[in-house]
Design an enzyme around this catalytic site. Structure first.
Site, PDB file in Angstrom:
ATOM      1  N   TYR A 156       0.824  -1.211   0.000  1.00 26.06           N
ATOM      2  CA  TYR A 156       0.000   0.000   0.000  1.00 26.06           C
ATOM      3  C   TYR A 156       0.862   1.267   0.000  1.00 26.06           C
ATOM      4  CZ  TYR A 156      -4.185   2.771   1.083  1.00 26.06           C
ATOM      5  OH  TYR A 156      -5.223   3.667   1.043  1.00 26.06           O
ATOM      6  N   LYS A 162      -1.212   9.518   1.539  1.00 24.31           N
ATOM      7  CA  LYS A 162      -2.285   9.890   2.475  1.00 24.31           C
ATOM      8  C   LYS A 162      -1.695  10.646   3.670  1.00 24.31           C
ATOM      9  CE  LYS A 162      -5.790   7.867   0.361  1.00 24.31           C
ATOM     10  NZ  LYS A 162      -6.784   8.690  -0.355  1.00 24.31           N
TER      11      LYS A 162
HETATM   12  N1  LIG Z   1     -11.687   1.167  -0.157  1.00 25.71           N
HETATM   13  C1  LIG Z   1     -11.122   1.361   1.021  1.00 25.71           C
HETATM   14  O1  LIG Z   1     -10.938   0.420   1.820  1.00 25.71           O
HETATM   15  C2  LIG Z   1     -10.747   2.757   1.446  1.00 25.71           C
HETATM   16  C3  LIG Z   1     -10.507   2.983   2.800  1.00 25.71           C
HETATM   17  C4  LIG Z   1     -10.176   4.256   3.227  1.00 25.71           C
HETATM   18  C5  LIG Z   1     -10.062   5.283   2.323  1.00 25.71           C
HETATM   19  N2  LIG Z   1     -10.265   5.035   1.005  1.00 25.71           N
HETATM   20  C6  LIG Z   1     -10.124   6.173   0.091  1.00 25.71           C
HETATM   21  O2  LIG Z   1     -11.402   6.535  -0.389  1.00 25.71           O
HETATM   22  C7  LIG Z   1     -11.279   7.066  -1.701  1.00 25.71           C
HETATM   23  C8  LIG Z   1     -12.163   6.278  -2.645  1.00 25.71           C
HETATM   24  O3  LIG Z   1     -11.764   4.921  -2.613  1.00 25.71           O
HETATM   25  P1  LIG Z   1     -12.581   3.774  -3.339  1.00 25.71           P
HETATM   26  O4  LIG Z   1     -12.178   2.509  -2.694  1.00 25.71           O
HETATM   27  O5  LIG Z   1     -14.026   4.152  -3.424  1.00 25.71           O
HETATM   28  O6  LIG Z   1     -11.908   3.842  -4.801  1.00 25.71           O
HETATM   29  P2  LIG Z   1     -12.362   3.205  -6.183  1.00 25.71           P
HETATM   30  O7  LIG Z   1     -13.514   2.272  -6.013  1.00 25.71           O
HETATM   31  O8  LIG Z   1     -11.115   2.712  -6.825  1.00 25.71           O
HETATM   32  O9  LIG Z   1     -12.886   4.486  -6.998  1.00 25.71           O
HETATM   33  C9  LIG Z   1     -11.973   5.482  -7.308  1.00 25.71           C
HETATM   34  C10 LIG Z   1     -12.671   6.643  -7.993  1.00 25.71           C
HETATM   35  O10 LIG Z   1     -11.676   7.644  -8.245  1.00 25.71           O
HETATM   36  C11 LIG Z   1     -11.659   7.936  -9.644  1.00 25.71           C
HETATM   37  N3  LIG Z   1     -10.303   8.304 -10.049  1.00 25.71           N
HETATM   38  C12 LIG Z   1      -9.171   7.579  -9.967  1.00 25.71           C
HETATM   39  N4  LIG Z   1      -8.121   8.275 -10.447  1.00 25.71           N
HETATM   40  C13 LIG Z   1      -8.632   9.482 -10.834  1.00 25.71           C
HETATM   41  C14 LIG Z   1      -8.060  10.626 -11.421  1.00 25.71           C
HETATM   42  N5  LIG Z   1      -6.747  10.685 -11.715  1.00 25.71           N
HETATM   43  N6  LIG Z   1      -8.862  11.681 -11.697  1.00 25.71           N
HETATM   44  C15 LIG Z   1     -10.192  11.638 -11.411  1.00 25.71           C
HETATM   45  N7  LIG Z   1     -10.798  10.571 -10.870  1.00 25.71           N
HETATM   46  C16 LIG Z   1     -10.013   9.495 -10.582  1.00 25.71           C
HETATM   47  C17 LIG Z   1     -12.175   6.688 -10.308  1.00 25.71           C
HETATM   48  O11 LIG Z   1     -12.639   7.006 -11.614  1.00 25.71           O
HETATM   49  P3  LIG Z   1     -12.374   5.976 -12.843  1.00 25.71           P
HETATM   50  O12 LIG Z   1     -13.190   4.763 -12.537  1.00 25.71           O
HETATM   51  O13 LIG Z   1     -12.861   6.718 -14.032  1.00 25.71           O
HETATM   52  O14 LIG Z   1     -10.900   5.691 -12.850  1.00 25.71           O
HETATM   53  C18 LIG Z   1     -13.278   6.284  -9.336  1.00 25.71           C
HETATM   54  O15 LIG Z   1     -14.422   7.069  -9.555  1.00 25.71           O
HETATM   55  C19 LIG Z   1      -9.788   6.993  -2.040  1.00 25.71           C
HETATM   56  O16 LIG Z   1      -9.179   8.208  -1.726  1.00 25.71           O
HETATM   57  C20 LIG Z   1      -9.287   5.882  -1.133  1.00 25.71           C
HETATM   58  O17 LIG Z   1      -7.915   5.980  -0.878  1.00 25.71           O
HETATM   59  C21 LIG Z   1     -10.608   3.816   0.553  1.00 25.71           C
END
Ligand SMILES: NC(=O)c1ccc[n+]([C@@H]2O[C@H](COP(=O)([O-])OP(=O)(O)OC[C@H]3O[C@@H](n4cnc5c(N)ncnc54)[C@H](OP(=O)(O)O)[C@@H]3O)[C@@H](O)[C@H]2O)c1
Length: 257
Positions: A156, A162
């Site tokens: 990670y 972050k």
């Molecule tokens: N999942 C977890 O366990 C978790 C836990 C804590 C925090 N988070 C944080 O929460 C946030 C969302 O996570 P997630 O798990 O929902 O992610 P995800 O399912 O991978 O979705 C990511 C989103 O970000 C967009 N994206 C990626 N790169 C981009 C860019 N360069 N410009 C504009 N849009 C972009 C993607 O669009 P496309 O599909 O078009 O690429 C998608 O809409 C992140 O910051 C992640 O680090 C996640």
């Protein structure tokens, strides 16, 4: 009573996952929504269109903008479109993230650049471009962080970005105080989104984690809505952890034989 009525919120990366849940909750709280995503022409765009329909279904306005936050010109275009459609921005949710799942020392130069460009520079480009609009509205910025900012996971490298961004949140909160723009973060535990489905392949023993310690996207989104509202006015430059208590137990040593 809608606490965010007449506010305009932009959520980066809101086509799916946590960003999508945040956008829906903000719309239910009364905000008009700007849905951003990166990849044109695929399922991400379809999900963004569906989200816009849902936002309009609850009586709010929506705008869908494909833009890669890692590319400064693309970010400029994103905020120009927001200004053209709404003429204002009140809430900027820095949610988009993208990173490879492998140890930092094994990252190729291309992957390292993507890591920094999307997850650090991209967020700062958004803050810079949003600022003229946020200053006018006395707006709020909320960054979405993760436990990787403070705990080691070999697959990670995003965690280091972050951590850097949590510092940016603190610095910007102070730097933008005079401009009446507030900045905070929500640090999520483990959420079962598309990115988690990939991460779990690299995370030994993650399947042993009890279901009760996984966070629902809506549980994170509710805290974002709180930070966007006036009840959070006393909170500045902070990162609120929403992890169902996972980090309370993270230092428990394995039982000795
Ligand atoms: N999942 C977890 O366990 C978790 C836990 C804590 C925090 N988070 C944080 O929460 C946030 C969302 O996570 P997630 O798990 O929902 O992610 P995800 O399912 O991978 O979705 C990511 C989103 O970000 C967009 N994206 C990626 N790169 C981009 C860019 N360069 N410009 C504009 N849009 C972009 C993607 O669009 P496309 O599909 O078009 O690429 C998608 O809409 C992140 O910051 C992640 O680090 C996640």
């Amino acid at each position: 009573m809608l606490p965010l009525k007449d506010k305009v919120a932009l959520i980066t990366g809101s086509s799916r996952g946590i960003g999508n849940a945040i956008a829906r909750k903000l719309a239910l709280a009364g905000a008009d929504i700007v849905v951003n995503f990166r990849k044109a022409g695929g399922s991400s765009e379809q999900q963004a269109e569906q989200l816009c329909r849902e936002v309009e279904g609850v009586g709010r306005r929506s705008l869908m903008v494909q833009a890669d936050i890692a590319v400064k010109d693309s970010v400029k275009k994103l905020f120009a479109e927001v200004n053209e459609k709404f003429g204002r921005l009140d809430l900027l949710i820095l949610n988009a993230a993208k990173a490879p799942f492998k140890p930092i020392e094994k990252l190729f130069e291309r992957e390292l650049r993507q890591l920094v460009e999307t997850n650090y520079l991209g967020n700062i480009f958004c803050i810079q471009e949003a600022l003229p609009l946020l200053e006018k509205s006395g707006g709020k910025i909320v960054f979405i962080s993760s436990l990787g900012s403070r705990f080691y996971n070999p697959a990670y490298p995003l965690g280091s970005m972050k951590a850097a961004m949590e510092s940016v949140v603190r610095d910007c909160a102070e730097g933008l105080r005079q401009k009446n723009v507030s900045v905070n973060a929500v640090c999520g535990g483990i959420v079962k989104t598309d990115s988690f489905k990939v991460l779990r392949q690299f995370w030994e023993n993650i399947d042993m984690l009890p279901e009760s310690l996984f966070v629902e996207p809506d549980e994170l989104a509710d805290v974002v809505v709180f930070l966007c509202g006036s009840e959070s006015r006393g909170i500045t430059g902070q990162t609120i952890v929403v992890d169902k208590g996972l980090s309370n137990a993270i230092c428990r040593l394995p039982e000795s034989k």
